[in-house]
Each structure stands twice: as structure tokens, then as C-alpha cells.
Design an enzyme around this catalytic site. Structure first.
Site, short mmCIF file in Angstrom:
data_model
loop_
_atom_site.label_atom_id
_atom_site.label_comp_id
_atom_site.label_asym_id
_atom_site.label_seq_id
_atom_site.Cartn_x
_atom_site.Cartn_y
_atom_site.Cartn_z
N ASN A 1 29.75 40.11 69.02
CA ASN A 1 28.83 40.92 69.84
C ASN A 1 29.48 42.22 70.27
O ASN A 1 30.69 42.28 70.44
CB ASN A 1 28.48 40.16 71.12
CG ASN A 1 27.33 39.21 70.91
OD1 ASN A 1 26.56 39.35 69.97
ND2 ASN A 1 27.22 38.23 71.79
N ALA B 1 22.16 29.63 68.31
CA ALA B 1 22.87 28.34 68.32
C ALA B 1 23.64 28.22 69.61
O ALA B 1 24.07 29.23 70.18
CB ALA B 1 23.83 28.25 67.14
N LYS C 1 21.28 46.26 68.08
CA LYS C 1 21.57 44.98 68.75
C LYS C 1 22.24 45.24 70.11
O LYS C 1 21.90 44.61 71.11
CB LYS C 1 22.47 44.13 67.85
CG LYS C 1 22.94 42.80 68.43
CD LYS C 1 21.95 41.69 68.22
CE LYS C 1 22.21 40.40 68.97
NZ LYS C 1 23.38 39.65 68.65
N ASN D 1 20.95 44.18 73.80
CA ASN D 1 21.83 43.39 74.68
C ASN D 1 22.11 44.08 76.01
O ASN D 1 22.24 43.42 77.03
CB ASN D 1 23.15 43.07 73.97
CG ASN D 1 23.01 42.00 72.91
OD1 ASN D 1 23.74 41.98 71.94
ND2 ASN D 1 22.06 41.09 73.08
N ASN E 1 20.78 41.19 78.44
CA ASN E 1 21.88 40.30 78.87
C ASN E 1 22.28 40.46 80.33
O ASN E 1 22.28 39.47 81.07
CB ASN E 1 23.08 40.46 77.93
CG ASN E 1 22.77 39.95 76.53
OD1 ASN E 1 21.63 40.02 76.09
ND2 ASN E 1 23.75 39.45 75.84
O1 PAF Z 1 22.93 37.68 73.49
C1 PAF Z 1 21.84 37.09 73.36
O2 PAF Z 1 21.53 36.14 74.07
C2 PAF Z 1 20.88 37.55 72.27
O3 PAF Z 1 21.47 38.61 71.59
C3 PAF Z 1 19.48 37.98 72.75
C4 PAF Z 1 18.80 38.74 71.66
C5 PAF Z 1 19.55 38.82 74.00
C6 PAF Z 1 18.62 36.78 72.93
O4 PAF Z 1 18.97 35.93 73.97
#
Ligand code: PAF
Length: 300
Positions: A104, A130, A183, A187, A191
């Protein structure tokens, strides 16, 4: 003449790491897990649960003290563990070792390339879902797409065929930087907000106060995204965020799970990276900055 298939090593046997190791192993790839020194079994079972079906793959284990050279490495550790983890096995890497970084956040490939200039680094990002039920025992919650690429390389290398055979939807992305940025931008919004408000992703489109926060953060992220040259992503970001929130409404984000489990978060590689780019362009992003500060004050 048949070309010899590479032997892969995987560093970071968390949920996503185990998902890839299990898939690669079950499709016949040669893969070993790199585990901490002192791990005694010669192989470990990786158990994957998906849609009520359980599958088990036995994967060989090596430790950093092993003498086996590493020609092909997948890294699926937490972002903040990458440097130390690679340092622990650097003596096993060679001049042209292939490294696939599926981690990430952003900025790590540049950091790795600066520390180990000889490595042949590829980057990836995934929307596979997962989580760990127990060590090496995972629940595969949702099928997603994995994108792999290398800046400036239009065509995939020969080893990529193994990945596209083993992983459900694994695509070669000739503009991987854009995929990684997109992405990270998602996030940056989902997040930290879900981690601070202890809520599932779907709350961000239900609670009026959170809806306002999403809009404000998104405005700042769009400005920085445009300044960084990703104009198409900036234009599409509000719809993209809304789509991800809807598609993952029941998810508890990875950052919320980190906070719940008392783990360090990856905020420095997500919002922290975004703010570095904002500073380079002289853009003020007070809401993202405040969020970074709040998350950091929540972690030990
Ligand atoms: O980090 C995460 O949890 C995922 O990238 C996302 C897309 C925010 C989905 O929960």
C-alpha cells in the site's frame, strides 16, 4: 525448448501475501515463504477460505540465514516494514533480481531503488480483499483486480504469464504510476476517516457529517492530483471514491483494522506521501494534514 520457470520468494505472509502465495503454488509455481529466523517447519500450510470452500497449499519456508539466492521476490509486507525486510535478505539478492512490490501507499519503489540500485523493481496494486483468520489462514472476502507494471515498460516480462495464469484477474498496466496514484488517492479519503470514526466504509456515504468531510478531503486530493499531472484521475476522483465506497460498503478498511489491532498504520505512505507532493507544488491541504495528525496521535 522450454524456458525454466523462476523460483519466487515471498516476503510478508499477511493476508494478501498468503493469497498470492496460495494461488501461485496451486497453479504449479515454485514459491517459498521467507519467514523470521527461528521458524522451524520446512513448509507451512496456507489455508484459504472463499465462498464456503477451503483450500490448502503447502509452501516451503526459508529464513534470511538460508543460502538460497533469490532471483524473483514478491514483497507484500506493511509499507513501513519494506526497507528492513529487504535489508534482512539483501545478501541473497543478485545483480538483476526481480522484485514485485505489492504494498500500500507510494514512494517505496523510489526508496528501494535508491538503497539497492541493481534491483529490477516492478510495482503492483490490488483490489483483492482478504483478512487473516489465523497465521497463514485467510478469508478471501472479494475477488478484485491486480495490476502490475514498471514505469516506461509497455510490455510484460516473460514471468508475468505465470501471474496472469495463477491470479484471477491480473493485468499488465503500462501506466502503473497512475494506478498507484489512484489507489493512494482513494485510500487518503476512506482509510483515515473510517479509522478515526470507527466505521465501515459505507458510513462515509450515509452520515451527513462524514459526507461533508469526504467532499472537503476529495477537493484537496483532486487539486494535488492535478498538480502531480494525473488530470484524468483528478476529474474522475469524486465518482471513483463514491463507487469504491458503495462497492466496499461493508468493509472495515485496512487502516481501521490496524488501529483496532493496535498496529502501526500506513498513513505516512498514504496521506504523508500526498502531503509531500502538495508541499512540492505549494498547495495547502489543511484537512488532510489534520487527519494525518489525528491518526498519528492515535497510534503508539
Ligand atoms: O485499504 C483498504 O481497506 C482498501 O484499499 C479500500 C479500497 C479502502 C477498501 O476498504
Amino acid at each position: 525448448m522450454t524456458t525454466q520457470q523462476p523460483h519466487w520468494h515471498l516476503l510478508g505472509a499477511g493476508a494478501i501475501g498468503c493469497l498470492y502465495a496460495g494461488h501461485l503454488r496451486s497453479s504449479g509455481c515454485d514459491i517459498s515463504l521467507i519467514m523470521r529466523e527461528g521458524t522451524s517447519p520446512a513448509s507451512l500450510p496456507i489455508i484459504t477460505e472463499h465462498g464456503g470452500i477451503r483450500s490448502e497449499q503447502h509452501v516451503p519456508v526459508v529464513t534470511p540465514n538460508s543460502h538460497a539466492p533469490i532471483s524473483h521476490l514478491v514483497i507484500t509486507t506493511k509499507a513501513y516494514d519494506v526497507s528492513e525486510a529487504v535489508a534482512s535478505i539483501a545478501h541473497l539478492l543478485s545483480e538483476d533480481s526481480v522484485v514485485v512490490l505489492l504494498v500500500n501507499g507510494m514512494g517505496l519503489a523510489e526508496q528501494l531503488a535508491a538503497d539497492w540500485p541493481h534491483l529490477n523493481i516492478f510495482c503492483g496494486t490490488t483490489t483483492e480483499g482478504a483478512y487473516c483468520l489465523a497465521p497463514q489462514h485467510i478469508q478471501h472476502t472479494g475477488r478484485g483486480k491486480t495490476r502490475i507494471g514498471k514505469q516506461g515498460e509497455k510490455k510484460p516480462p516473460p514471468w508475468f504469464e505465470q501471474w496472469s495464469d495463477a491470479i484471477d484477474t491480473c493485468l499488465w498496466d503500462s501506466d502503473i504510476e497512475a494506478a498507484l496514484w489512484s489507489k493512494m488517492a482513494i485510500n487518503c479519503i476512506i482509510n483515515p476517516l473510517t479509522a478515526l470514526h470507527n466505521c465501515a466504509n459505507g458510513e462515509l456515504s450515509q452520515d451527513p457529517e462524514l459526507i461533508t468531510q469526504v467532499t472537503t478531503l476529495c477537493g484537496e486530493v483532486c487539486k494535488i492530483t492535478r498538480a502531480a499531472g494525473f488530470t484524468a484521475i483528478a476529474a474522475a476522483l469524486p465518482q471513483l471514491i463514491a463507487g469504491v465506497i458503495a462497492a466496499t460498503a461493508n468493509n472495515r478498511s485496512s487502516m481501521l483494522q490496524d488501529v483496532e489491532n493496535g498496529r502501526r498504520t500506513e498513513i505516512d505512505y498514504i496521506t504523508g506521501f500526498l502531503l509531500q507532493v502538495a508541499d512540492q507544488h505549494g498547495i495547502d491541504a489543511p484537512h488532510n494534514r489534520a487527519l494525518l495528525k489525528s491518526i498519528k496521535s492515535h497510534q503508539c
